[in-house]
Design an enzyme around this catalytic site. Structure first.
Site, mmCIF file in Angstrom:
data_model
loop_
_atom_site.group_PDB
_atom_site.id
_atom_site.type_symbol
_atom_site.label_atom_id
_atom_site.label_comp_id
_atom_site.label_asym_id
_atom_site.label_seq_id
_atom_site.Cartn_x
_atom_site.Cartn_y
_atom_site.Cartn_z
ATOM 1 N N HIS A 118 -1.672 -40.009 19.607
ATOM 2 C CA HIS A 118 -0.132 -39.581 19.761
ATOM 3 C C HIS A 118 0.630 -40.566 20.129
ATOM 4 O O HIS A 118 1.787 -40.899 19.618
ATOM 5 C CB HIS A 118 -0.193 -38.195 20.597
ATOM 6 C CG HIS A 118 -0.713 -37.020 20.197
ATOM 7 N ND1 HIS A 118 -1.966 -36.823 19.826
ATOM 8 C CD2 HIS A 118 -0.026 -35.908 19.820
ATOM 9 C CE1 HIS A 118 -2.137 -35.532 19.287
ATOM 10 N NE2 HIS A 118 -0.879 -34.814 19.275
ATOM 11 N N GLN A 141 9.367 15.914 11.850
ATOM 12 C CA GLN A 141 8.550 14.941 12.195
ATOM 13 C C GLN A 141 6.954 15.773 12.154
ATOM 14 O O GLN A 141 6.091 14.965 11.813
ATOM 15 C CB GLN A 141 8.986 14.389 13.622
ATOM 16 C CG GLN A 141 8.092 13.266 13.865
ATOM 17 C CD GLN A 141 8.515 12.185 12.955
ATOM 18 O OE1 GLN A 141 7.498 11.480 12.125
ATOM 19 N NE2 GLN A 141 9.931 11.793 12.666
ATOM 20 N N TYR A 187 0.789 -0.933 -0.090
ATOM 21 C CA TYR A 187 -0.157 0.131 0.131
ATOM 22 C C TYR A 187 0.935 1.274 -0.088
ATOM 23 O O TYR A 187 1.871 1.439 0.756
ATOM 24 C CB TYR A 187 -0.975 0.092 1.077
ATOM 25 C CG TYR A 187 -1.994 1.053 1.026
ATOM 26 C CD1 TYR A 187 -3.273 0.768 0.551
ATOM 27 C CD2 TYR A 187 -1.636 2.243 1.498
ATOM 28 C CE1 TYR A 187 -4.260 1.744 0.411
ATOM 29 C CE2 TYR A 187 -2.489 3.510 1.439
ATOM 30 C CZ TYR A 187 -3.736 3.044 0.687
ATOM 31 O OH TYR A 187 -4.808 4.062 0.630
ATOM 32 N N HIS A 210 4.755 15.942 9.201
ATOM 33 C CA HIS A 210 3.951 14.797 8.532
ATOM 34 C C HIS A 210 2.386 14.901 8.477
ATOM 35 O O HIS A 210 1.852 14.528 7.633
ATOM 36 C CB HIS A 210 4.605 13.503 9.177
ATOM 37 C CG HIS A 210 5.684 12.883 8.559
ATOM 38 N ND1 HIS A 210 5.745 12.401 7.160
ATOM 39 C CD2 HIS A 210 6.937 12.727 8.872
ATOM 40 C CE1 HIS A 210 7.091 12.018 6.687
ATOM 41 N NE2 HIS A 210 7.522 12.213 8.027
ATOM 42 N N ASP A 251 15.205 8.303 6.431
ATOM 43 C CA ASP A 251 13.981 8.306 5.718
ATOM 44 C C ASP A 251 14.041 7.895 4.293
ATOM 45 O O ASP A 251 13.115 7.347 3.861
ATOM 46 C CB ASP A 251 12.995 9.741 5.775
ATOM 47 C CG ASP A 251 12.656 9.736 7.254
ATOM 48 O OD1 ASP A 251 12.502 8.905 8.149
ATOM 49 O OD2 ASP A 251 12.157 10.843 7.756
ATOM 50 N N SER A 253 3.628 9.232 12.798
ATOM 51 C CA SER A 253 5.062 9.121 13.044
ATOM 52 C C SER A 253 5.422 9.773 14.347
ATOM 53 O O SER A 253 4.493 10.760 14.789
ATOM 54 C CB SER A 253 5.616 9.844 11.822
ATOM 55 O OG SER A 253 6.880 9.143 11.792
ATOM 56 N N GLU A 255 9.470 5.462 17.789
ATOM 57 C CA GLU A 255 9.734 4.967 16.294
ATOM 58 C C GLU A 255 11.003 5.414 15.977
ATOM 59 O O GLU A 255 11.731 4.370 15.476
ATOM 60 C CB GLU A 255 8.506 5.439 15.550
ATOM 61 C CG GLU A 255 8.666 5.114 14.034
ATOM 62 C CD GLU A 255 7.705 6.077 13.037
ATOM 63 O OE1 GLU A 255 7.174 7.128 13.545
ATOM 64 O OE2 GLU A 255 7.761 5.651 11.738
ATOM 65 N N HIS A 256 11.406 6.803 16.053
ATOM 66 C CA HIS A 256 12.645 7.147 15.625
ATOM 67 C C HIS A 256 13.274 7.886 16.918
ATOM 68 O O HIS A 256 12.581 8.441 17.631
ATOM 69 C CB HIS A 256 12.524 8.437 14.574
ATOM 70 C CG HIS A 256 12.150 7.993 13.460
ATOM 71 N ND1 HIS A 256 10.395 8.383 13.331
ATOM 72 C CD2 HIS A 256 12.183 7.461 12.305
ATOM 73 C CE1 HIS A 256 10.207 7.842 11.930
ATOM 74 N NE2 HIS A 256 11.197 7.525 11.475
ATOM 75 N N ASN A 266 -3.674 5.714 6.299
ATOM 76 C CA ASN A 266 -4.593 6.357 7.085
ATOM 77 C C ASN A 266 -5.323 5.348 8.167
ATOM 78 O O ASN A 266 -5.266 4.436 8.092
ATOM 79 C CB ASN A 266 -5.508 7.559 6.645
ATOM 80 C CG ASN A 266 -6.460 6.809 5.587
ATOM 81 O OD1 ASN A 266 -6.853 5.737 5.815
ATOM 82 N ND2 ASN A 266 -7.221 7.647 4.503
#
Lengths: 438, 438
Positions: free
Chosen positions: B421, B260, B130, B263, B362, B238, B328-329, B215
């Site tokens: 078994h 950041q 996507y 975004h 990035d 983000s 995340e970062h 989204n």
């Protein structure tokens, strides 16, 4: 009785039906209940756990009884036989040895202009392991979940398992947990246990990853909390697919099919063979072995609904059908299993040759028995040490290296309309501009 | 304006609020819409795709227009500048080089008594990527998803991306896809695109794994189809967390925080520093850099709601707070970043030193920019080649090896109440019994 199919289109349709047996839209109706349980535990903590344990497990616990006590842990060793303890220890040893192979390791790589790139692997802080209970006792599930978490060096591991009659937890489960090094065990099951691990309660810690198989309520709860915590997979009922040629022993195959069917009325047991006389022998042998089967009713139900024999013209066709089904367990009961393996693209675990019944992998061969079900072997892997680890990317640039790529970053950032992305490089690589601004 | 916090408890509360910004219960209300879209596409295929594309993207497509044509793919190269093409190629080269490091490889291990154990790695058959569209164009997203899928040797890779005005797909996206080796691109976005990839339509193939950011509708759709297909992660907005000491440059940090924030109004930008005078300079510098910012309104909103500076007494405390947030970062703008890294347990990507702005990662440093958000770095890893691969366990026992473990399997199977078994091993290891039964 096991049906035999020889027509390819019918075989595909039947395999599709069996593979989709848990994607039934009916499960959505259970979601409302599960959501309610999750919300209640999130809001009321222990109180909700005790409420649902009374309602679903018919056990009236006090809050301080949620955690299995030290004396119960000690006592469990007196309640298991020497043989069982030895078997648990052998299984533990072999599972641990396998899981210690190729554990992911951090690495860095030094490039031109002092660029450093790498990956840094770390364990999760806390893991929660679900162990089914009720009628059965599953020490093997304990080992298969706890050992990879221990090998990953997860600092805190908790087990949840529903209480049986008189609030008990099966001693074999308690012994297996201790052998694996886990002392923190809570007697709570179902969606409420998953909620406790995902959100935390007064008694039960919030964890980072939840693993382990459970019924449809447990699975739905895991799906709903996924994103708040990590999960291993959405486990469906178990399944085996056996590919056999004329060299295979129908007695072995029948036992292997029944070993799958005896798990659950939704379990699937499929044989694909190039030998139509073998097919007939397996049908008869399954009937024979069912006669005195202690779980006959349940096992027969699985065989009737999700048992199937397909006769094909070649082993390649068998492999192709198997790939479409993407079985959890795949047995290759053929003369040269290693020659066939190149045709296999999707399977949770592959058992090669006639001396490798699935049961040996279920208990103690070493590889994990928690495997992708319901066709998810198309994209998912067995539970493993990786399930309890994650990595961070590492990036270090030098001024020179940054200078060299600054134009390219600028062009890309501008194309994406992200001006501060461009600035963050430009300001570092054009010192004059920095002086004028600071 | 960026707030400065010095009190530890308040800092924790604020970090928690920011981390949880997407776990809002409001998203559940959007689930009904997403479920409806999924069901419609499952039942009506292409027809539903065209319907929703008209409704949500205001583009009236014919079925044959869903797939981007060969002539559009060719034409895209004429529509991007030489500089952009070069930048895409540099990024592609470096991303590919990094992702080719330590690709999982199959292995087998030979044990006593001819036991063979191992893992066999294979790619998924089909992957769906996507790529967000609408206002922006994200060639970097194309590369970061397509390259690991190509390195994993996925046989069939499809990209879906929502059409812009006049049914167009951004040429930079089309060029990046082709540079990465992907020719199969569909102009469809939103939950309907995820549904198409999960269930298949007349035009779009059903895939095994869906990756890529989107989204909230895309994310909810991915969560709902998880289990039918594999997914990479549930991406939230983000975030960056910068740890800085007195050696850090406030101009750089301000640019990185804004990179950041620009975004998304939900993006988070956090600085934790041991230097209170640096904190004040960053506040002023952020204001300064915002003045002429092309996305000022959106960026200011993110800074106001999810921007934060925390002043702490030591870098160890900074690391501890960062671990709780699991960013995340993570940028380590400190004198000795490698000394600090041992204190970091959870982060998607770590950028070391003052010459490593997040933007370099990035776009083109090499490691993936699709990273765990919203605290999921506690348990999740960056997107990678592994996302498009899975493995099967391999187990082969010999008659001798099976004989040696038969007693242990019998004991464990009996303890778990699974008689077949036990039989499946017993029948193989007691030949007399086999003879009498066959």
């Amino acid at each position: 009785m096991l049906r035999i199919i020889t027509q390819r289109t019918e075989a595909r349709t039947e395999l599709r039906r069996i593979c989709d047996r848990t994607h039934d839209d009916q499960v959505f109706h259970k979601e409302a209940t599960v959501r309610e349980v999750l919300q209640a535990v999130k809001r009321q903590g222990d109180r909700a756990l005790l409420h649902y344990t009374a309602e679903f497990d018919q056990q009236e616990l006090k809050p301080e009884e949620l955690r299995v006590s030290g004396s119960e842990l000690d006592a469990a060793y007196q309640q298991v036989s020497k043989e069982l303890l030895d078997a648990i220890r052998l299984a533990h040893k072999q599972i641990e040895a396998f899981h210690r192979q190729r554990v992911p390791k951090s690495w860095v790589q030094f490039g031109e202009d002092d660029v450093v790139l790498g990956k840094r692997y770390t364990p999760v802080d806390r893991a929660g392991l679900y162990v089914p209970g009720g009628r059965g006792a599953y020490p093997s599930t304990v080992l298969m979940n706890a050992v990879p978490a221990m090998v990953a060096q997860v600092p805190r591991i908790a087990i949840v398992t529903p209480p049986g009659p008189e609030k008990t937890v099966n001693p074999a489960v308690l012994v297996a947990a201790q052998e694996a090094g886990v002392q923190e065990i809570y007697r709570v099951g179902g969606a409420q246990a998953i909620a406790a691990l995902a959100f935390g309660t007064e008694t039960i810690p919030k964890v980072d990853v939840i693993t382990g198989p459970g019924n449809i309520y447990v699975t739905l709860a895991k799906k709903l909390v996924y994103g708040t915590v990590g999960i291993d997979s959405l486990a469906g009922p178990s399944e085996v697919l056996v590919i056999a040629d004329e060299t295979a022993n129908p007695v072995f195959i029948a036992a292997d099919l029944l070993a799958q069917a005896e798990h659950d009325p939704m379990a699937a047991a499929i044989l694909i063979t190039t030998d139509s006389s073998l097919a007939l022998k397996v049908v008869a042998e399954v009937e024979q072995q069912l006669i005195d089967h202690p779980r006959r009713t349940l096992t027969e139900k699985a065989i009737a609904h999700y048992g199937l024999i397909i006769v094909v013209d070649s082993l390649e066709t068998a492999a192709e059908l198997s790939n479409e089904f993407a079985p959890e367990h795949l047995e290759l009961e053929v003369e040269d299993p290693w020659a066939l393996i190149d045709h296999i693209r999707h399977a949770g675990a592959i058992f090669l040759g006639s001396s490798t019944p699935e049961a040996v992998g279920d208990y103690l061969a070493g590889p994990n028995h928690t495997l992708p079900t319901s066709g998810s072997a198309r994209y998912a892997s067995p539970l493993g040490v990786e399930t309890f680890m994650k990595h961070s990317s590492l990036i270090q640039y030098s001024p020179t290296a940054l200078q060299k790529v600054s134009e390219a970053v600028d062009v890309l950032a501008t194309a994406e309309g992200l001006s501060s992305h461009a600035d963050s490089v430009r300001l570092r690589t054009k010192p004059k501009q920095i002086d004028s601004e600071s």
